[in-house]
Motif scaffolding. Structure first.
Motif: not given
Ligand SMILES: C[S@@+](CC[C@H](N)C(=O)[O-])C[C@H]1O[C@@H](n2cnc3c(N)ncnc32)[C@H](O)[C@@H]1O
Length: 373
Positions: A20, A27, A67, A69, A73, A99, A133-135, A150-152
């Protein structure tokens, strides 16, 4: 369920080794650009809150963010949604923040209970974190009223290729800089993988959402010829290559290292909904979409004050927060690994200050709002 509790589900955790963000508050401290991206589209969801099926059922109205983090946010999103929703029902609320299991949740928990009390209305709102995992499906069937990410969703579920010898990101270098290459076949592999990931996410959420529930998906991306990745990853690529040239990093390590992240166009975001293979079109209606740009706070400050030192520090810390974990895990385990990582980001700072115009950063996003049928 207690107010804040780790939930382990029985789903299968894929051993992807995906990592992550930089933790320890880094972060949270460097995610103002992400908030600007979220704030631009969150009103779509705030305006749609009254359409939720509040009258059906008595259990908690549940908002889940995937996601999350370190949570700054994610908690802000929940504040906005709760402010709109709480007047429309007497039911209790549950905010879920999810996450990867490897995420650093410590700041999230502190943010959810500053001073030991809920960050929200503690009488009516409980909160929990879910590692996974969100998948995958993570939550009980038909238990979620609003799901957000968002952004994930650009983070791939796994590394579809073992090697990416020409550049450190599946999308390849910017046209202006051209400091590397991606083959057509590599590009196709990543695009297909990203589409399957998006479909898996939509399928998992379709099981968790109640009928009439809302799903908002926003992510960094590509709009026309402008891509969020360009200046950021060209700079990291140049910095890493500088250390390959110095002999600090073996070229085989460079060939294996890439950030497993894919920057989508709006068409790519929506494509899985329309592709009959995934059988999603009967599950969702597509309410709204947009491809958009938001100003970057530290870029705007630099335009005003010309303070190159501050600009470079903010720029490098910004992308360090979401690249450091994958970079570190790809480097050989040596006693000087931490120093090497610090030096790579220091080199990025030096390169940026020498030629700031070569690494422009434009913050592009793609987003969609869906309703579960
Ligand atoms: C850039 S951060 C975005 C955090 C927050 N949503 C924001 O917009 O500020 C991306 C996040 O996605 C998470 N992430 C990546 N792959 C993921 C997965 N397969 N399932 C869940 N979270 C995941 C990372 O661990 C990270 O915390």
């Amino acid at each position: 369920m207690t107010n804040v509790e780790m939930v382990n589900t029985d789903r299968q955790i894929k051993p992807t080794g995906m990592t992550g963000m930089a933790g320890g508050g880094f972060y949270n401290a460097n995610s103002a650009p992400q908030w600007a991206q979220i704030a631009a589209v969150l009103p779509w969801l705030e305006d749609a809150i009254t359409e939720l099926p509040f009258a059906e059922g008595t259990s908690a109205i549940t908002f889940a963010d995937f996601g999350c983090s370190e949570g700054r946010n994610s908690i802000s999103v929940m504040h906005k949604l709760l402010a709109r929703a709480m007047d429309h029902t007497d039911r209790p609320f549950l905010t879920l923040h999810s996450d990867l299991p490897t995420n650093d949740y410590s700041k999230l928990f502190l943010g959810l209970r500053p001073d030991g009390k809920s960050a929200f209305d503690g009488e009516r709102v409980s909160s929990a974190a879910v590692g996974g995992s969100m998948y995958d499906r993570l939550l009980p069937p038909q238990s979620v009223h609003v799901a957000t990410t968002f952004n994930s969703i650009g983070y791939l579920s796994e590394r579809p290729l073992d090697l990416l010898p020409g550049y450190i990101l599946p999308n390849g270098p910017s046209k202006i800089r051209g400091n590397g290459y991606i083959t057509d076949s590599e590009s196709e592999t990543f695009a297909r993988h990203a589409e399957a990931d998006m479909a898996a996410f939509l399928t998992a959420r379709s099981k968790e959402l109640v009928p009439g529930g809302k799903l908002m998906v926003q992510v960094f991306g590509c709009v026309d010829d402008i891509r969020t990745c360009d200046g950021l990853f060209d700079l990291l690529n140049d910095a890493v290559r500088a250390h390959v040239d110095r002999g600090d990093i073996p070229s085989q390590v460079y060939e294996k290292y890439y950030q497993p992240v894919y920057f989508r166009t709006l068409d790519e975001l929506i494509a899985p909904l329309k592709n009959p293979v995934y059988e999603l079109s009967h599950l969702y209606s597509l309410d709204r979409t947009e491809a958009y740009e938001v100003p970057v706070p530290f870029v705007e400050a630099y335009k005003q004050d010309g303070d190159l030192d501050r600009y470079a520090a903010s720029f490098v810390n910004f992308f360090r927060a979401f690249t450091q974990a994958a970079l570190t895990s790809s480097l050989p385990d040596t006693p000087s690994k931490t120093d090497l990582v610090n030096q790579i980001y220091q080199t990025a700072d030096t390169l940026l200050k020498a030629n700031p115009e070569v690494y422009p950063f434009r913050n592009m996003s793609v987003a969609m709002l869906l309703t579960r049928k």
